[in-house]
Scaffold this active site. Sequence first.
Site, PDB file in Angstrom:
ATOM      1  N   HIS A 135      -7.088  37.148 -14.283  1.00  0.00           N
ATOM      2  CA  HIS A 135      -6.233  35.993 -14.521  1.00  0.00           C
ATOM      3  C   HIS A 135      -5.014  36.038 -13.603  1.00  0.00           C
ATOM      4  CE1 HIS A 135      -8.517  35.395 -18.268  1.00  0.00           C
ATOM      5  NE2 HIS A 135      -8.086  34.145 -18.204  1.00  0.00           N
ATOM      6  N   LYS A 139      -0.084  35.488 -16.886  1.00  0.00           N
ATOM      7  CA  LYS A 139      -0.726  35.658 -18.197  1.00  0.00           C
ATOM      8  C   LYS A 139      -0.145  36.877 -18.893  1.00  0.00           C
ATOM      9  CE  LYS A 139      -5.064  35.523 -20.682  1.00  0.00           C
ATOM     10  NZ  LYS A 139      -4.482  34.509 -21.596  1.00  0.00           N
TER      11      LYS A 139
END
Length: 246
Positions: A135, A139
């Site tokens: 990600h 995040k």
Amino acid sequence: MNIALLGYGKMGKEIEQIALQRGHTIVLKIDETNLDQLTVENLKRADVAIEFSTPKTVLGNIELCFQAGTPIVVGTTGWYEHFEDVKTKCNTENHSLFHATNFSIGVNITFYINQLLAKIMNGFAEYDVVMEEIHHLQKLDHPSGTAITLAEGIIDNLQRKTKWQGWLNDGTEEKPINTPDGLLIEALREEGIPGTHTVSYISDIDRIDLKHTAFNRKGFATGAVVAAEWIVSRKGVFTMKDMLSF
């Protein structure tokens, strides 16, 4: 519908665009600069709230929506240790909660295939299974909620796996040893990655990969708005599985 956006970062802005395209109105947009506007009275102006904030704020946002009687769609992850309490409160007090670790239609198809594949692999003990999720740098939780959902789908269907272990591969710790009954989830954080999840079954002779790669946030945003349209007339606790009828 009149929609309240609880969390107005990159995801919130993407949801806003999709909602407007589908003919809805945004009546409330909350981020860290205007928290004073997050009130029960303001939430009552909305037919539904869509929540993409942070693990630290999500529980308070859910509670405010319950107090306002406003259905809420929750995409924030990192709070599921409190899920049973929230579920009980929602059902007992006749509220509306739609939650998902990922609103992408493609990801939810992947969830379903992942469960089927795990069942098949009960007959092939020579394969071990590991997972990787990648990600963007912003995040906050790891492993991702999507990765945890995939892991739970494996554990529920593959008899030789009973637990998962997360590992943030950022150079600060050694890679854990993957035990026979464990499922290792490696989390990587790289600039500009919306979300990539890979389940790998590995033997001495080959490797089987089940992989989903998101190109942008539109799939997540569209799914969240569709979920908001779906839940507005319902009471209870729901997931993408309920909406998609897998």
